[in-house]
Design a protein around this motif. Structure first.
Motif, PDB file in Angstrom:
ATOM      1  N   VAL A  40      11.345   5.541  -4.402  1.00 13.90           N
ATOM      2  CA  VAL A  40      11.512   4.120  -4.715  1.00 13.90           C
ATOM      3  C   VAL A  40      10.151   3.470  -4.949  1.00 13.90           C
ATOM      4  CG1 VAL A  40      12.308   1.876  -3.866  1.00 13.90           C
ATOM      5  CG2 VAL A  40      13.711   3.915  -3.504  1.00 13.90           C
ATOM      6  N   VAL A  41       9.197   3.723  -4.063  1.00 10.78           N
ATOM      7  CA  VAL A  41       7.865   3.124  -4.201  1.00 10.78           C
ATOM      8  C   VAL A  41       7.220   3.585  -5.509  1.00 10.78           C
ATOM      9  CG1 VAL A  41       5.543   2.979  -3.221  1.00 10.78           C
ATOM     10  CG2 VAL A  41       7.544   2.753  -1.735  1.00 10.78           C
ATOM     11  N   LYS A  42       7.369   4.848  -5.858  1.00 11.94           N
ATOM     12  CA  LYS A  42       6.828   5.355  -7.130  1.00 11.94           C
ATOM     13  C   LYS A  42       7.403   4.562  -8.302  1.00 11.94           C
ATOM     14  CE  LYS A  42       6.825   9.479 -10.005  1.00 11.94           C
ATOM     15  NZ  LYS A  42       7.374  10.822 -10.186  1.00 11.94           N
ATOM     16  N   ASN A  43       8.697   4.279  -8.264  1.00 16.11           N
ATOM     17  CA  ASN A  43       9.336   3.494  -9.322  1.00 16.11           C
ATOM     18  C   ASN A  43       8.874   2.037  -9.312  1.00 16.11           C
ATOM     19  OD1 ASN A  43      11.545   5.009 -10.984  1.00 16.11           O
ATOM     20  ND2 ASN A  43      11.677   5.835  -8.914  1.00 16.11           N
ATOM     21  N   VAL A  44       8.674   1.477  -8.130  1.00 17.09           N
ATOM     22  CA  VAL A  44       8.155   0.109  -8.014  1.00 17.09           C
ATOM     23  C   VAL A  44       6.781   0.029  -8.676  1.00 17.09           C
ATOM     24  CG1 VAL A  44       7.267  -1.606  -6.365  1.00 17.09           C
ATOM     25  CG2 VAL A  44       9.483  -0.489  -5.950  1.00 17.09           C
ATOM     26  N   LEU A  69       5.517   4.654   5.494  1.00 17.54           N
ATOM     27  CA  LEU A  69       5.882   4.853   4.089  1.00 17.54           C
ATOM     28  C   LEU A  69       4.807   4.278   3.171  1.00 17.54           C
ATOM     29  CD1 LEU A  69       7.784   5.497   1.685  1.00 17.54           C
ATOM     30  CD2 LEU A  69       8.847   3.256   2.106  1.00 17.54           C
ATOM     31  N   TYR A  70       4.459   3.013   3.375  1.00 20.42           N
ATOM     32  CA  TYR A  70       3.514   2.367   2.473  1.00 20.42           C
ATOM     33  C   TYR A  70       2.122   2.981   2.561  1.00 20.42           C
ATOM     34  CZ  TYR A  70       7.275  -0.864   1.582  1.00 20.42           C
ATOM     35  OH  TYR A  70       8.481  -1.392   1.220  1.00 20.42           O
ATOM     36  N   LEU A  71       1.661   3.289   3.750  1.00 18.57           N
ATOM     37  CA  LEU A  71       0.355   3.943   3.884  1.00 18.57           C
ATOM     38  C   LEU A  71       0.375   5.308   3.192  1.00 18.57           C
ATOM     39  CD1 LEU A  71      -0.570   3.010   7.562  1.00 18.57           C
ATOM     40  CD2 LEU A  71      -1.689   2.179   5.466  1.00 18.57           C
ATOM     41  N   GLY A  72       1.483   6.038   3.325  1.00 16.67           N
ATOM     42  CA  GLY A  72       1.621   7.346   2.692  1.00 16.67           C
ATOM     43  C   GLY A  72       1.696   7.288   1.181  1.00 16.67           C
ATOM     44  N   CYS A  73       1.999   6.109   0.647  1.00 21.82           N
ATOM     45  CA  CYS A  73       2.077   5.922  -0.806  1.00 21.82           C
ATOM     46  C   CYS A  73       0.800   5.303  -1.369  1.00 21.82           C
ATOM     47  CB  CYS A  73       3.284   5.051  -1.157  1.00 21.82           C
ATOM     48  SG  CYS A  73       4.868   5.870  -0.907  1.00 21.82           S
ATOM     49  N   GLY A  74      -0.236   5.179  -0.540  1.00 20.85           N
ATOM     50  CA  GLY A  74      -1.518   4.707  -1.028  1.00 20.85           C
ATOM     51  C   GLY A  74      -1.822   3.239  -0.798  1.00 20.85           C
ATOM     52  N   PHE A  75      -0.933   2.513  -0.155  1.00 16.87           N
ATOM     53  CA  PHE A  75      -1.206   1.101   0.144  1.00 16.87           C
ATOM     54  C   PHE A  75      -2.286   1.006   1.207  1.00 16.87           C
ATOM     55  CE2 PHE A  75       2.697   0.681  -2.061  1.00 16.87           C
ATOM     56  CZ  PHE A  75       2.815  -0.632  -2.482  1.00 16.87           C
ATOM     57  N   GLN A  76      -3.014  -0.089   1.171  1.00 16.29           N
ATOM     58  CA  GLN A  76      -4.063  -0.345   2.147  1.00 16.29           C
ATOM     59  C   GLN A  76      -3.614  -1.477   3.076  1.00 16.29           C
ATOM     60  OE1 GLN A  76      -6.970   1.543   2.244  1.00 16.29           O
ATOM     61  NE2 GLN A  76      -5.833   2.699   0.699  1.00 16.29           N
ATOM     62  N   PHE A  77      -3.867  -1.294   4.359  1.00 19.57           N
ATOM     63  CA  PHE A  77      -3.623  -2.365   5.321  1.00 19.57           C
ATOM     64  C   PHE A  77      -4.667  -3.449   5.081  1.00 19.57           C
ATOM     65  CE2 PHE A  77      -4.875  -4.281   9.388  1.00 19.57           C
ATOM     66  CZ  PHE A  77      -3.680  -4.914   9.718  1.00 19.57           C
ATOM     67  N   VAL A  78      -4.224  -4.717   5.036  1.00 20.19           N
ATOM     68  CA  VAL A  78      -5.129  -5.827   4.775  1.00 20.19           C
ATOM     69  C   VAL A  78      -5.364  -6.661   6.025  1.00 20.19           C
ATOM     70  CG1 VAL A  78      -5.479  -7.925   3.396  1.00 20.19           C
ATOM     71  CG2 VAL A  78      -4.446  -5.904   2.348  1.00 20.19           C
ATOM     72  N   ALA A  79      -4.287  -7.046   6.703  1.00 21.17           N
ATOM     73  CA  ALA A  79      -4.423  -7.913   7.877  1.00 21.17           C
ATOM     74  C   ALA A  79      -3.096  -7.977   8.614  1.00 21.17           C
ATOM     75  CB  ALA A  79      -4.841  -9.321   7.455  1.00 21.17           C
ATOM     76  N   ALA A  80      -3.159  -8.356   9.872  1.00 19.61           N
ATOM     77  CA  ALA A  80      -1.960  -8.704  10.641  1.00 19.61           C
ATOM     78  C   ALA A  80      -1.943 -10.222  10.722  1.00 19.61           C
ATOM     79  CB  ALA A  80      -2.002  -8.082  12.024  1.00 19.61           C
ATOM     80  N   LYS A  81      -0.790 -10.814  10.405  1.00 18.22           N
ATOM     81  CA  LYS A  81      -0.686 -12.275  10.370  1.00 18.22           C
ATOM     82  C   LYS A  81       0.605 -12.721  11.022  1.00 18.22           C
ATOM     83  CE  LYS A  81      -1.473 -14.688   6.985  1.00 18.22           C
ATOM     84  NZ  LYS A  81      -2.235 -15.730   6.534  1.00 18.22           N
TER      85      LYS A  81
END
Length: 176
Positions: free
Chosen positions: A115-119, A145-157
């Motif tokens: 799904v993330v690949k398609n997004v 999931l998101y970290l494994g797909c290459g997303f970067q953590f930005v902040a906790a809010k």
């Protein structure tokens, strides 16, 4: 597998899909954490219907079985405005996935990554500069999931949503 826009006639099937996901979340929530997903509350029927009408709700199917759903648009919580994103972009330059869910019987089989690949492919085809999202602090599977797909953590809010009240969310981005 087929990733495509759902249509308004799919509402009953999609609603049942999300309710099954919610049942699974509650059955397996050992720590009794607030994960924000409640039948009729999040995702609400109105949100699903509006997303269908706007052509923003996508499904992943295989042999007529609904494997996953996600809503894609540029709508974001007010808390996104002052987040320390790595690049500055207008709302129109960002794609935000909402309510990404995988059929409980298919979890752990790489469906979320598909799904993330398609997004990401949609974001690129629409010339978006970034895909951004928030994950409730307690949703460890979504974070993985998101970290494994290459997303970067930005902040906790701490952000406010009607269905969760003030809650900690982890902000992620993947720039294209």
């Amino acid at each position: 597998m087929r990733f495509q826009k759902a249509n308004e006639n799919d509402f009953a099937v999609i609603q049942k899909f999300y309710w099954d996901v919610i049942d699974h979340i509650h059955e397996n929530n050992i720590g009794s954490e607030n994960l924000g997903w409640e039948k009729g509350v999040y995702p609400s029927d109105a949100f699903l219907r509006r997303s269908l009408a706007n052509g923003e709700l996508y499904t992943l199917t295989e042999n007529d079985a609904l494997c996953a759903c996600v809503i894609l648009n540029s709508e974001c919580n007010e808390g996104y405005r002052d987040c320390p994103w790595s690049i500055v972009c207008s709302d129109d330059d960002v794609l935000i996935p909402h309510t990404l869910a995988v059929n409980p019987k298919m979890q752990g089989k790489g469906i979320g990554k598909i799904v993330v690949k398609n997004v990401l492919a949609i974001a690129k085809s629409e010339n978006k500069k970034s895909v951004r999202l928030d994950v409730m602090g307690a949703c460890k599977a979504a974070e993985r999931l998101y970290l494994g797909c290459g997303f970067q953590f930005v902040a906790a809010k701490n952000m406010y949503y009607e269905d969760t009240g003030w809650t900690e969310y982890k902000m992620f981005e993947l720039n294209l």
